[in-house]
Write an enzyme that holds these catalytic residues in place. Structure first.
Site, PDB file in Angstrom:
ATOM      1  N   CYS A  97      30.759  -6.413  -9.341  1.00 55.60           N
ATOM      2  CA  CYS A  97      30.166  -6.050 -10.630  1.00 55.60           C
ATOM      3  C   CYS A  97      28.649  -6.062 -10.447  1.00 55.60           C
ATOM      4  O   CYS A  97      28.064  -7.117 -10.141  1.00 55.60           O
ATOM      5  CB  CYS A  97      30.589  -7.043 -11.713  1.00 55.60           C
ATOM      6  SG  CYS A  97      29.897  -6.596 -13.313  1.00 55.60           S
ATOM      7  N   CYS A 248      25.876   0.557 -15.305  1.00 56.37           N
ATOM      8  CA  CYS A 248      26.992   0.189 -14.422  1.00 56.37           C
ATOM      9  C   CYS A 248      26.557   0.226 -12.951  1.00 56.37           C
ATOM     10  O   CYS A 248      26.388   1.299 -12.360  1.00 56.37           O
ATOM     11  CB  CYS A 248      28.211   1.095 -14.631  1.00 56.37           C
ATOM     12  SG  CYS A 248      29.682   0.446 -13.813  1.00 56.37           S
TER      13      CYS A 248
HETATM   14  O1  PYC Z   1      27.769  -3.115 -13.417  1.00 57.75           O
HETATM   15  O2  PYC Z   1      29.259  -2.755 -11.849  1.00 57.75           O
HETATM   16  C1  PYC Z   1      28.956  -2.979 -13.009  1.00 57.75           C
HETATM   17  C2  PYC Z   1      30.027  -3.133 -14.013  1.00 57.75           C
HETATM   18  C3  PYC Z   1      31.366  -2.962 -13.820  1.00 57.75           C
HETATM   19  C4  PYC Z   1      31.979  -3.196 -15.036  1.00 57.75           C
HETATM   20  C5  PYC Z   1      31.000  -3.523 -15.957  1.00 57.75           C
HETATM   21  N1  PYC Z   1      29.809  -3.467 -15.293  1.00 57.75           N
END
Ligand code: PYC
Length: 322
Positions: A97, A248
Site C-alpha cells: 500500500c 494510490c
Molecule cells: O496507495 O497503494 C495505495 C493504496 C492501495 C489501496 C489504497 N491505497
C-alpha cells in the site's frame, strides 16, 4: 472466513495512530493486534486471515473504523529492515500500500522512532520497499518492481459496453482503463464507483486475472488533469468498493509501468498523478541494479492517537460480515 477463538485482545485495548496521506487514511496498529508469529510476511498474512480476521474487522470496520481505512499492523521483519508490516482494509489484505507506506513512516517519525531526514526500509508481504523520509511529513518510497502483464484487454461490461484496459502489477493487481469517456470529478464518484464495480465484476466473470491467476481487485480510470501541476487524474476503486482519496501509490506504480511499456514515460522523467480529490503524488522510474522501480513522493499527517476499546459485553463485538 473461519475465526479462531476470541476476537478480543487480552486486555481489550488496541493502540493505533491514525494519519492521512493525501486524503486517504492509514491506521497503524502499535499494540494489542494479533501475534502473527514468525516466518515470511506472506505466511503471516495467511495466519492473520485464517485465525485473526475478526481482529482486522474490529480495527478498520464500523463502528471504530470506516470503509476507507487501511490498517497497518507493524510486525518483526525477516529482512534486516526498519519494520515489517501487513496492510489490510474493510474486506481483506493488501500486498502493498503506497499511501499506507507514507503513513507508516510519518507515524514512526511522530513517535520519535525514526529521524528525518533518513532512509528506511519496510518489509511487506510482496517485498521490501525503501523510503526516504525528507521531513516530518514528506516521504518518497521506492516500491516493488512494477510491470504491465497484459495490454489492451477488451471487456463487454453490462450496462457500459466495450471497455479496454491493461492489467498491471504495482504491488497489487490493477485493471487500468486509459480513456474513460466520463468525467473524473468528485461529483461523479457514485457513477464512477458503479462503473468500476461493474468492470471488476466483468473481469472476474470473464476470468481475466493477474499473473498465476491472481485476482484483480483494483480498477483505475485515468483522464486529463484538472490541476495545472499534474499530468493526469485518476479514480481508483479499492477492493472493498471504497475509492482511494489519494492518487494510490500502487496504482500510480502500475500506471507508470504501463506508460513506460508504451514508450510514453522515460526513465527518470516525472509523472505527477492527481487523485479524484485533487491531491497529488509525484513519481518517477528509477533504476537500481539494472531494474526499474517506481519511486513516489507524497505527504502524510497524523490525525489521532487512539486506544480502541473492545468491551466483552458489547453485543456487536463481532460486527456484521460483509
Ligand atoms: O496507495 O497503494 C495505495 C493504496 C492501495 C489501496 C489504497 N491505497
Amino acid at each position: 472466513m473461519a475465526s479462531h477463538g476470541n476476537p478480543r485482545p487480552a486486555d481489550g485495548r488496541i493502540q493505533v495512530i491514525d494519519s492521512h496521506t493525501e486524503g486517504e487514511p492509514t491506521r497503524v496498529v502499535l499494540s494489542g493486534g494479533p501475534d502473527l508469529g514468525s516466518g515470511s510476511l506472506a505466511s503471516r498474512v495467511e495466519r492473520f486471515r485464517i485465525f485473526h480476521d475478526d481482529v482486522r474487522r474490529l480495527i478498520v470496520d464500523e463502528p471504530r473504523g470506516s470503509p476507507i481505512a487501511v490498517g497497518a499492523l507493524l510486525c518483526a521483519p525477516v529482512a534486516p529492515v526498519t519494520t515489517g508490516v501487513v496492510f489490510f482494509n474493510n474486506v481483506g489484505y493488501l500486498g502493498m500500500c503506497g499511501h499506507g507506506t507514507i503513513g507508516v513512516f510519518v507515524t514512526l517519525h511522530h513517535l520519535g522512532r525514526i529521524a528525518a531526514p533518513g532512509t528506511y526500509r519496510l518489509e511487506t508481504p510482496v517485498g521490501v520497499v525503501s523510503a526516504e523520509l525528507h521531513n516530518a511529513h514528506d516521504v518518497t518510497f521506492t516500491n516493488v518492481a512494477s510491470y504491465r502483464y497484459r495490454k489492451d484487454v477488451e471487456l463487454d461490461v453490462p450496462g457500459y459496453g466495450r471497455v479496454r484496459g491493461d492489467v498491471a502489477w504495482g504491488g497489487n493487481w490493477f485493471f487500468l482503463v486509459a480513456e474513460p469517456t466520463v468525467e473524473l470529478g468528485l461529483a461523479d464518484v457514485p457513477a464512477l464507483t458503479d462503473r468500476t464495480v461493474a468492470i471488476r465484476r466483468e473481469l472476474h466473470r470473464a476470468g481475466v486475472t493477474g499473473a498465476d491467476g491472481a485476482e484483480i481487485d483494483h480498477v483505475e480510470l485515468s483522464g486529463p488533469p484538472q490541476r495545472p501541476d499534474t499530468d493526469a487524474r485518476n479514480f481508483v476503486l479499492c477492493p472493498g468498493d471504497a475509492y482511494d482519496r489519494s492518487p494510490c501509490g500502487t496504482g500510480t506504480s502500475a500506471k507508470m509501468a504501463c506508460l513506460y511499456a508504451d514508450g510514453k514515460l522515460a526513465e527518470g522523467a516525472l509523472w505527477r498523478q492527481e487523485s479524484v480529490l485533487g491531491t497529488r503524488f509525484v513519481g518517477q522510474l528509477v533504476r537500481r541494479d539494472g531494474i526499474l522501480y517506481p519511486a513516489i513522493r507524497g505527504s502524510a499527517y497524523v490525525t489521532g492517537e487512539t486506544e480502541l476499546l473492545i468491551d466483552r459485553d458489547d453485543p456487536l463485538i463481532r460486527s456484521p460480515r460483509r
